[in-house]
Design a protein around this motif. Structure first.
Motif, PDB file in Angstrom:
ATOM      1  N   ASN A 188       2.165  11.538  -9.998  1.00  0.00           N
ATOM      2  CA  ASN A 188       1.496  12.843  -9.993  1.00  0.00           C
ATOM      3  C   ASN A 188       2.505  13.975 -10.131  1.00  0.00           C
ATOM      4  OD1 ASN A 188      -1.062  11.748  -9.718  1.00  0.00           O
ATOM      5  ND2 ASN A 188      -1.036  11.825  -7.490  1.00  0.00           N
ATOM      6  N   PHE A 209       0.826  -1.207   0.000  1.00  0.00           N
ATOM      7  CA  PHE A 209       0.000   0.000   0.000  1.00  0.00           C
ATOM      8  C   PHE A 209       0.864   1.261   0.000  1.00  0.00           C
ATOM      9  CE2 PHE A 209      -2.083   3.393   2.431  1.00  0.00           C
ATOM     10  CZ  PHE A 209      -3.227   3.581   1.672  1.00  0.00           C
ATOM     11  N   LEU A 210       1.900   1.273   0.847  1.00  0.00           N
ATOM     12  CA  LEU A 210       2.783   2.445   0.908  1.00  0.00           C
ATOM     13  C   LEU A 210       3.534   2.635  -0.400  1.00  0.00           C
ATOM     14  CD1 LEU A 210       4.235   2.096   4.528  1.00  0.00           C
ATOM     15  CD2 LEU A 210       2.479   3.684   3.740  1.00  0.00           C
ATOM     16  N   ASN A 211       3.969   1.520  -0.983  1.00  0.00           N
ATOM     17  CA  ASN A 211       4.690   1.615  -2.251  1.00  0.00           C
ATOM     18  C   ASN A 211       3.786   2.143  -3.352  1.00  0.00           C
ATOM     19  OD1 ASN A 211       7.112   0.899  -3.967  1.00  0.00           O
ATOM     20  ND2 ASN A 211       5.568  -0.378  -4.934  1.00  0.00           N
ATOM     21  N   GLU A 212       2.527   1.674  -3.365  1.00  0.00           N
ATOM     22  CA  GLU A 212       1.579   2.172  -4.356  1.00  0.00           C
ATOM     23  C   GLU A 212       1.336   3.662  -4.176  1.00  0.00           C
ATOM     24  OE1 GLU A 212      -0.315   0.710  -7.014  1.00  0.00           O
ATOM     25  OE2 GLU A 212       1.413  -0.620  -6.795  1.00  0.00           O
ATOM     26  N   ARG A 213       1.234   4.096  -2.927  1.00  0.00           N
ATOM     27  CA  ARG A 213       1.006   5.523  -2.670  1.00  0.00           C
ATOM     28  C   ARG A 213       2.206   6.354  -3.107  1.00  0.00           C
ATOM     29  NH1 ARG A 213      -0.596   7.405   3.296  1.00  0.00           N
ATOM     30  NH2 ARG A 213       1.586   6.892   3.674  1.00  0.00           N
ATOM     31  N   VAL A 214       3.413   5.842  -2.827  1.00  0.00           N
ATOM     32  CA  VAL A 214       4.622   6.545  -3.253  1.00  0.00           C
ATOM     33  C   VAL A 214       4.674   6.633  -4.776  1.00  0.00           C
ATOM     34  CG1 VAL A 214       7.139   6.396  -3.363  1.00  0.00           C
ATOM     35  CG2 VAL A 214       5.980   6.008  -1.200  1.00  0.00           C
ATOM     36  N   GLN A 215       4.339   5.504  -5.438  1.00  0.00           N
ATOM     37  CA  GLN A 215       4.350   5.495  -6.899  1.00  0.00           C
ATOM     38  C   GLN A 215       3.334   6.474  -7.461  1.00  0.00           C
ATOM     39  OE1 GLN A 215       6.545   3.973  -8.882  1.00  0.00           O
ATOM     40  NE2 GLN A 215       7.581   3.262  -7.030  1.00  0.00           N
ATOM     41  N   ARG A 216       2.152   6.548  -6.817  1.00  0.00           N
ATOM     42  CA  ARG A 216       1.140   7.507  -7.267  1.00  0.00           C
ATOM     43  C   ARG A 216       1.627   8.938  -7.078  1.00  0.00           C
ATOM     44  NH1 ARG A 216      -2.607   4.116  -4.596  1.00  0.00           N
ATOM     45  NH2 ARG A 216      -2.697   5.603  -2.882  1.00  0.00           N
ATOM     46  N   ASP A 217       2.265   9.191  -5.931  1.00  0.00           N
ATOM     47  CA  ASP A 217       2.788  10.539  -5.679  1.00  0.00           C
ATOM     48  C   ASP A 217       3.858  10.908  -6.705  1.00  0.00           C
ATOM     49  OD1 ASP A 217       1.105  10.799  -3.549  1.00  0.00           O
ATOM     50  OD2 ASP A 217       2.597  10.299  -2.022  1.00  0.00           O
TER      51      ASP A 217
END
Length: 336
Positions: free
Chosen positions: A146, A135-143
């Motif tokens: 973006n 989940f954290l990796n996905e959020r970092v990748q999304r950030d």
């Protein structure tokens, strides 16, 4: 603050889980109060400790560093040691834990059962760790994505002003070279256009009415350039209300029509049609091709707008460009 919330939810989870199993066991069995204290007090503490030993220490120290052999050895050791420890505690409460219907549970049976319980909590903590990391990796990748998209959009938008200014100055240069009386009016019209581009188009989206006025100003500027020889048909149908659009999106098509098209042929005027149906916009341009006017630089205008459409209106637009021998058309359908 974020870490405090994580601790809070962990505590709520364990308290709820232990309370639930304590309640169920107490109501469905004749187990003594002492046994309940051992099983759901001492044993729960051991199991939770095993969970966090793996979650906070073994996984970061070995698994995250791809030391798989060490991690496997550590897990096997922990399973055995904790199982022996639980059996030692059970011996202290033999009558409540090991003896059932006058028979004592064999060591191997109890050891295997404890080992399986240990494996379950190790698996649970490993699954949670992988889930959180994913989940954290996905959020970092999304950030990161973006940030990349924002930087790319900023770069694309920065290209618009120089590109537009370059073309407009060429037009005004032609007027000045011809010593046209409309040169001051053209300069004033360009200043109004640049004011919009610099000060009113900095938001992610602008009012469609303002964007259409900006397009009208640009067309007026081109008409000044061509004078009585400019033949341009602009038609806007539908109701312009509170719709919003990404700024400076349609100008590249109109620029392209003037730059590469023939504006002084009354039989083949430049056609610009805009139809609005609520949040659906249909934009159409058609121009006769000027065979002697080629963009040796490759034309960054349409490349720019295509990329912006991909980034800002994914799945919400359809662009159809037809380039025949004599006629060039662009048709854009867009959900605002």
């Amino acid at each position: 603050m974020k870490r405090n919330w994580q601790i809070f939810w962990h505590v709520i989870f364990w308290v709820s889980l232990v309370s639930y199993f304590t309640y169920v066991t107490h109501n469905e069995s004749k187990i003594s109060t002492e046994a309940l204290i051992v099983i759901f007090g001492i044993y729960s503490t051991i199991n939770i400790g095993l969970f966090y030993l793996n979650y906070l220490y073994l996984i970061p120290k070995f698994l995250d560093k791809k030391k798989y052999r060490y991690y496997t050895f550590a897990q096997v050791t922990v399973i055995i040691v904790f199982a022996l420890g639980k059996y030692g505690i059970a011996l202290l409460f033999k009558q409540d834990i090991l003896v059932h219907d006058g028979k004592q549970t064999p060591f191997l049976t109890y050891f295997i059962g404890s080992g399986l319980t240990n494996i379950f909590f190790l698996f649970l903590s490993t699954a949670l760790k992988f889930g959180v990391d994913w989940f954290l990796n996905e959020r970092v990748q999304r950030d990161l994505e973006n940030q990349r998209l924002s930087a790319e959009l900023a770069f694309l938008k920065s290209q618009i002003n120089p590109h537009f200014l370059f073309n407009s100055l060429n037009s005004i240069y032609s007027l000045a070279y011809q010593k046209s009386d409309t040169t001051p009016e053209a300069i004033l019209k360009l200043s109004e256009i640049m004011r919009y581009m610099l000060y009113e188009s900095n938001d992610n989206k602008v009012e469609l009415a303002k964007e259409l006025q900006y397009l009208q100003n640009y067309i007026d500027l081109q008409k000044i350039r061509f004078g009585d020889k400019a033949f341009v048909e602009l038609k806007i149908t539908g109701e312009v209300g509170d719709q919003k659009i990404v700024p400076l999106l349609l100008i590249a098509f109109i620029e392209n029509a003037f730059k590469h098209g023939v504006a002084n042929d009354p039989t083949k005027p430049i056609i610009l049609l805009i139809n609005l149906d609520g949040i659906n916009l249909h934009f159409y341009t058609e121009n006769k091709k000027h065979m002697n006017n080629r963009d040796t630089e490759g034309g960054i205008g349409l490349q720019n707008v295509k990329r912006r459409l991909d980034l800002l209106y994914p799945g919400k637009y359809k662009l159809d460009i037809k380039d025949t021998q004599d006629i060039y058309t662009c048709e854009l359908s867009l959900v605002l």
